[in-house]
Design a protein around this motif. Sequence first.
Motif, PDB file in Angstrom:
ATOM      1  N   LYS A 110      17.250  12.024  29.257  1.00 18.48           N
ATOM      2  CA  LYS A 110      17.251  12.016  27.789  1.00 18.48           C
ATOM      3  C   LYS A 110      17.153  10.578  27.264  1.00 18.48           C
ATOM      4  O   LYS A 110      16.378  10.286  26.348  1.00 18.48           O
ATOM      5  CB  LYS A 110      18.528  12.686  27.274  1.00 18.48           C
ATOM      6  CG  LYS A 110      18.682  12.653  25.773  1.00 18.48           C
ATOM      7  CD  LYS A 110      20.001  13.283  25.363  1.00 18.48           C
ATOM      8  CE  LYS A 110      20.241  13.134  23.884  1.00 18.48           C
ATOM      9  NZ  LYS A 110      21.529  13.697  23.465  1.00 18.48           N
ATOM     10  N   GLU A 111      17.923   9.668  27.862  1.00 20.15           N
ATOM     11  CA  GLU A 111      17.889   8.264  27.441  1.00 20.15           C
ATOM     12  C   GLU A 111      16.517   7.645  27.710  1.00 20.15           C
ATOM     13  O   GLU A 111      15.987   6.903  26.877  1.00 20.15           O
ATOM     14  CB  GLU A 111      18.972   7.464  28.159  1.00 20.15           C
ATOM     15  CG  GLU A 111      20.381   7.820  27.736  1.00 20.15           C
ATOM     16  CD  GLU A 111      21.440   7.220  28.655  1.00 20.15           C
ATOM     17  OE1 GLU A 111      22.570   7.032  28.170  1.00 20.15           O
ATOM     18  OE2 GLU A 111      21.146   6.941  29.837  1.00 20.15           O
ATOM     19  N   LEU A 112      15.943   7.957  28.877  1.00 19.11           N
ATOM     20  CA  LEU A 112      14.624   7.426  29.219  1.00 19.11           C
ATOM     21  C   LEU A 112      13.571   7.907  28.230  1.00 19.11           C
ATOM     22  O   LEU A 112      12.779   7.120  27.720  1.00 19.11           O
ATOM     23  CB  LEU A 112      14.237   7.835  30.641  1.00 19.11           C
ATOM     24  CG  LEU A 112      12.854   7.355  31.092  1.00 19.11           C
ATOM     25  CD1 LEU A 112      12.865   5.848  31.329  1.00 19.11           C
ATOM     26  CD2 LEU A 112      12.415   8.087  32.350  1.00 19.11           C
TER      27      LEU A 112
ATOM     28  N   MET B 251      18.962  16.216  17.793  1.00 16.31           N
ATOM     29  CA  MET B 251      18.091  17.341  17.620  1.00 16.31           C
ATOM     30  C   MET B 251      17.553  17.754  18.981  1.00 16.31           C
ATOM     31  O   MET B 251      17.210  16.916  19.804  1.00 16.31           O
ATOM     32  CB  MET B 251      16.931  16.969  16.694  1.00 16.31           C
ATOM     33  CG  MET B 251      15.878  18.023  16.621  1.00 16.31           C
ATOM     34  SD  MET B 251      14.433  17.416  15.762  1.00 16.31           S
ATOM     35  CE  MET B 251      14.376  18.563  14.430  1.00 16.31           C
ATOM     36  N   LYS B 252      17.437  19.025  19.197  1.00 18.01           N
ATOM     37  CA  LYS B 252      16.891  19.532  20.451  1.00 18.01           C
ATOM     38  C   LYS B 252      15.481  20.035  20.209  1.00 18.01           C
ATOM     39  O   LYS B 252      15.166  20.554  19.146  1.00 18.01           O
ATOM     40  CB  LYS B 252      17.747  20.679  20.988  1.00 18.01           C
ATOM     41  CG  LYS B 252      19.083  20.230  21.504  1.00 18.01           C
ATOM     42  CD  LYS B 252      19.806  21.372  22.154  1.00 18.01           C
ATOM     43  CE  LYS B 252      21.121  20.879  22.712  1.00 18.01           C
ATOM     44  NZ  LYS B 252      21.748  21.899  23.543  1.00 18.01           N
ATOM     45  N   THR B 253      14.646  19.844  21.226  1.00 20.61           N
ATOM     46  CA  THR B 253      13.275  20.333  21.158  1.00 20.61           C
ATOM     47  C   THR B 253      12.816  20.698  22.567  1.00 20.61           C
ATOM     48  O   THR B 253      13.432  20.300  23.547  1.00 20.61           O
ATOM     49  CB  THR B 253      12.338  19.294  20.512  1.00 20.61           C
ATOM     50  OG1 THR B 253      11.091  19.906  20.232  1.00 20.61           O
ATOM     51  CG2 THR B 253      12.150  18.099  21.410  1.00 20.61           C
ATOM     52  N   THR B 254      11.748  21.425  22.649  1.00 20.04           N
ATOM     53  CA  THR B 254      11.195  21.813  23.942  1.00 20.04           C
ATOM     54  C   THR B 254       9.839  21.166  24.106  1.00 20.04           C
ATOM     55  O   THR B 254       9.009  21.215  23.198  1.00 20.04           O
ATOM     56  CB  THR B 254      11.043  23.348  24.023  1.00 20.04           C
ATOM     57  OG1 THR B 254      12.318  23.947  23.805  1.00 20.04           O
ATOM     58  CG2 THR B 254      10.489  23.769  25.364  1.00 20.04           C
ATOM     59  N   LEU B 255       9.636  20.542  25.257  1.00 21.97           N
ATOM     60  CA  LEU B 255       8.364  19.896  25.549  1.00 21.97           C
ATOM     61  C   LEU B 255       7.803  20.463  26.845  1.00 21.97           C
ATOM     62  O   LEU B 255       8.546  20.796  27.761  1.00 21.97           O
ATOM     63  CB  LEU B 255       8.564  18.381  25.726  1.00 21.97           C
ATOM     64  CG  LEU B 255       9.101  17.610  24.542  1.00 21.97           C
ATOM     65  CD1 LEU B 255       9.405  16.184  24.950  1.00 21.97           C
ATOM     66  CD2 LEU B 255       8.104  17.630  23.408  1.00 21.97           C
ATOM     67  N   GLU B 256       6.504  20.503  26.936  1.00 24.44           N
ATOM     68  CA  GLU B 256       5.848  20.888  28.180  1.00 24.44           C
ATOM     69  C   GLU B 256       5.324  19.608  28.821  1.00 24.44           C
ATOM     70  O   GLU B 256       4.501  18.909  28.237  1.00 24.44           O
ATOM     71  CB  GLU B 256       4.707  21.855  27.886  1.00 24.44           C
ATOM     72  CG  GLU B 256       4.170  22.518  29.121  1.00 24.44           C
ATOM     73  CD  GLU B 256       3.220  23.650  28.780  1.00 24.44           C
ATOM     74  OE1 GLU B 256       2.158  23.679  29.420  1.00 24.44           O
ATOM     75  OE2 GLU B 256       3.527  24.453  27.892  1.00 24.44           O
ATOM     76  N   ILE B 257       5.825  19.294  30.017  1.00 27.59           N
ATOM     77  CA  ILE B 257       5.494  18.053  30.700  1.00 27.59           C
ATOM     78  C   ILE B 257       4.967  18.403  32.087  1.00 27.59           C
ATOM     79  O   ILE B 257       5.541  19.259  32.773  1.00 27.59           O
ATOM     80  CB  ILE B 257       6.738  17.143  30.818  1.00 27.59           C
ATOM     81  CG1 ILE B 257       7.271  16.827  29.419  1.00 27.59           C
ATOM     82  CG2 ILE B 257       6.422  15.864  31.575  1.00 27.59           C
ATOM     83  CD1 ILE B 257       8.602  16.126  29.427  1.00 27.59           C
TER      84      ILE B 257
END
Length: 83
Positions: free
Chosen positions: A27-29, A1-7
Amino acid sequence: MKTTLEIRDDLLRRAKALALARGMTLKELFSEALEERVRRGASREKPAWRKLSGQLRSLHAETRKIQARVDAEFEQIDDEDKA
């Protein structure tokens, strides 16, 4: 699943550096970190470092005694140093 995060930028830079150092993708981390956090939250398990906190409390008095003896020894001036 893809999502968008603000980091935060600084956090993302540190995460990229850590992933690179571990030889893994970002992605793995993130997946590994999220799995660990969810697992701890679900089991109410304390992080490893918190499991150890307080276990050596019984040695505090002994540590103070040892420190007092070390301090007393360092306060003494040898005859050769008195001049």
